[in-house]
Write an enzyme that holds these catalytic residues in place. Structure first.
Site, PDB file in Angstrom:
ATOM      1  N   GLY A   1      -6.174  40.418  -2.693  1.00 19.49           N
ATOM      2  CA  GLY A   1      -6.140  40.375  -1.229  1.00 19.49           C
ATOM      3  C   GLY A   1      -5.857  41.692  -0.543  1.00 19.49           C
TER       4      GLY A   1
ATOM      5  CG  ASP B   1      -3.269  40.060   1.211  1.00 21.03           C
ATOM      6  OD1 ASP B   1      -2.302  40.049   0.440  1.00 21.03           O
ATOM      7  OD2 ASP B   1      -4.174  39.215   1.174  1.00 21.03           O
TER       8      ASP B   1
ATOM      9  CG  ASP C   1       1.824  31.752   3.096  1.00 22.19           C
ATOM     10  OD1 ASP C   1       2.670  30.874   3.309  1.00 22.19           O
ATOM     11  OD2 ASP C   1       0.618  31.585   3.330  1.00 22.19           O
TER      12      ASP C   1
END
Ligand code: PRP
Length: 187
Positions: A49, A105, A108
């Site tokens: 990512g 990136d 979460d």
């Protein structure tokens, strides 16, 4: 699940336009260049990512820096983390004694970064910091330290600028919210 021929048609809303990303990445590059002046920095990009972010960020860093990669996975292409992070590929060069900046990136749940930080803290580095483009703080389940951050983002399924759904959409030049009908029914 049915993908459109034009990936832009699967996007509910553009969350961060490419110009806003470019400006933020430039700012991060300037800050990092100032903070590491006189040192030799190694950027460690977490595949896959972060590759788009890495490619733009490193061109905004005005000092010599090395690049290396690791690959970990927990999502297996889907929308929900398994919570079990696996190392798939380790660094090419030894990080011992180096100033390491992890490039991600998105953070979460925090499981991935937590795993990487724990792993790297055992490796006898000169220093360890973290640079993340997107912080989905509402989804956090593990507290992790972020030293450089681009944007706070809402708890939505995001794609583009490196982020994928089932390996698609990484090439979109912006960060967008994926239409729920694309992944509806998946757990
Ligand atoms: C994505 C992203 C982060 C991680 C963040 O990687 O690139 O590494 O998830 O999620 P977390 O904070 O909940 O752990 P993914 O495992 O999907 O692999 P990819 O980078 O190859 O898409």
């Amino acid at each position: 699940m049915k993908f459109s021929i034009n990936p832009n048609d699967d996007i509910e809303k553009v969350l961060i336009e490419k110009d806003a990303i470019r400006e933020k990445v430039r700012e991060l590059g300037v800050r990092i260049s100032e903070d590491y002046r006189g040192k030799e920095l190694t950027l460690v990009s977490i595949l896959k990512g972060s590759i788009v972010f890495l490619a733009d960020l490193m061109r905004n860093i005005s000092m010599p820096c090395k690049v290396d990669f690791i690959s970990v996975s927990s999502y297996r292409g889907g929308i929900e983390t398994s919570g079990v992070v696996r190392m798939i590929m380790d660094l090419r060069e030894s990080p011992v004694g180096k100033d390491i900046l992890i490039i991600e990136d998105i953070v979460d749940t925090g499981y991935t970064l937590d795993y990487i930080l724990r792993n790297f803290m055992t490796r006898d580095l000169a220093s360890l910091k973290v640079c993340v483009l997107l912080d989905k703080f509402e989804a956090r389940r593990k507290e992790v330290r972020v030293d450089y951050k681009g944007f706070d983002v809402p708890n939505k399924f995001l794609v583009g600028y490196g982020l994928d759904y089932r390996e698609r959409y990484r090439n979109l030049p912006y960060v967008g919210i994926l239409k729920p009908e694309i992944y509806r029914g998946e757990k």
